[in-house]
Enzyme design. Structure first.
Site, PDB file in Angstrom:
ATOM      1  N   LYS A  34       0.831  -1.210   0.000  1.00  0.00           N
ATOM      2  CA  LYS A  34       0.000   0.000   0.000  1.00  0.00           C
ATOM      3  C   LYS A  34       0.869   1.265   0.000  1.00  0.00           C
ATOM      4  CE  LYS A  34      -3.973  -2.095   2.275  1.00  0.00           C
ATOM      5  NZ  LYS A  34      -4.832  -2.118   3.479  1.00  0.00           N
ATOM      6  N   ALA A  70      -0.656   0.812   6.056  1.00  0.00           N
ATOM      7  CA  ALA A  70      -0.936  -0.114   7.156  1.00  0.00           C
ATOM      8  C   ALA A  70      -1.915  -1.181   6.699  1.00  0.00           C
ATOM      9  CB  ALA A  70      -1.509   0.639   8.355  1.00  0.00           C
ATOM     10  N   ASP A  71      -1.828  -2.333   7.312  1.00  0.00           N
ATOM     11  CA  ASP A  71      -2.809  -3.385   7.073  1.00  0.00           C
ATOM     12  C   ASP A  71      -2.946  -4.215   8.336  1.00  0.00           C
ATOM     13  OD1 ASP A  71      -4.392  -4.377   4.573  1.00  0.00           O
ATOM     14  OD2 ASP A  71      -3.857  -6.164   5.710  1.00  0.00           O
ATOM     15  N   GLN A  72      -4.077  -4.890   8.435  1.00  0.00           N
ATOM     16  CA  GLN A  72      -4.430  -5.558   9.676  1.00  0.00           C
ATOM     17  C   GLN A  72      -5.106  -6.894   9.392  1.00  0.00           C
ATOM     18  OE1 GLN A  72      -7.701  -3.641  11.935  1.00  0.00           O
ATOM     19  NE2 GLN A  72      -6.119  -3.289  13.460  1.00  0.00           N
TER      20      GLN A  72
END
Length: 193
Positions: A52, A68-70
């Site tokens: 991203k 960010a990623d989760q």
């Protein structure tokens, strides 16, 4: 400092960034979020956060870009965003009455090619709910667009029996980690704009 761009349109992430008082803008990364099923949850969020940040950085090479990623992990299974209410019910059924982990990958890419990365993990225990209470929670539609099918910044905080780790991590952006990365990149805080 160069412009700061958040590679996300998440309202929860924007609210957390707003609290810092740093000027920034948000932009959708527009990337494929499919990763190899052989990756661990930690490696998957690290790769997606990087993907991203780099996608937005390619469009704005003079900027600093934060991605960010989760992902949620329970009993070795990775949960992402549910496709519909039935999938959300199934996900929450795996979490209620149990402990799970939420992993957030963060990647900051700079104009000089610098890359700062981290993964933050929190552990959460959820109350066991009756089928009726679960349906009432699903009626709120907080599951839409949320890995694990809940939002702790809203009514979903009533699911929480215990939390170990950074609450902002659970909300989508681990701010202790983000501040550390921004400081290491040379960002200055508490300045009048």
């Amino acid at each position: 400092m160069s412009e700061l761009i958040l590679a996300s349109t998440s309202s929860a992430r924007r609210a957390l960034m707003d609290g810092l008082g740093l000027p920034y803008r948000a932009e959708a990364p527009g990337v494929d979020e499919v990763v190899s099923p052989h990756l661990s949850a930690e490696d998957a969020v690290r790769e997606l956060a990087s993907r991203k940040a780099r996608a937005v950085h390619q469009r704005h090479p003079e900027a600093w870009v934060l991605g960010a990623d989760q992902l949620v992990e329970v009993a070795g299974e990775i949960l992402s965003k549910p496709q519909d209410r039935n999938a959300a019910r199934e996900q929450l059924g795996k979490l209620l009455g149990h402990t799970h982990a939420i992993h957030t990958g963060v990647c900051l890419v700079g104009p000089d090619g610098q890359v700062h990365e981290a993964v933050e993990t929190a552990r959460l225990g959820f109350y066991a709910l009756s089928a009726e209470e679960l349906e009432r929670y699903l009626d709120l539609d907080e599951w839409v667009g949320c890995c694990g099918s809940y939002r702790v910044e809203s009514a979903g905080q009533a699911l929480l029996e215990r939390l170990e780790g950074d609450r902002s991590n659970v909300q989508g952006l681990p701010m202790v980690t983000v501040v550390r990365l921004l400081r290491s990149a040379g960002f200055r805080f508490f300045e009048r704009r």
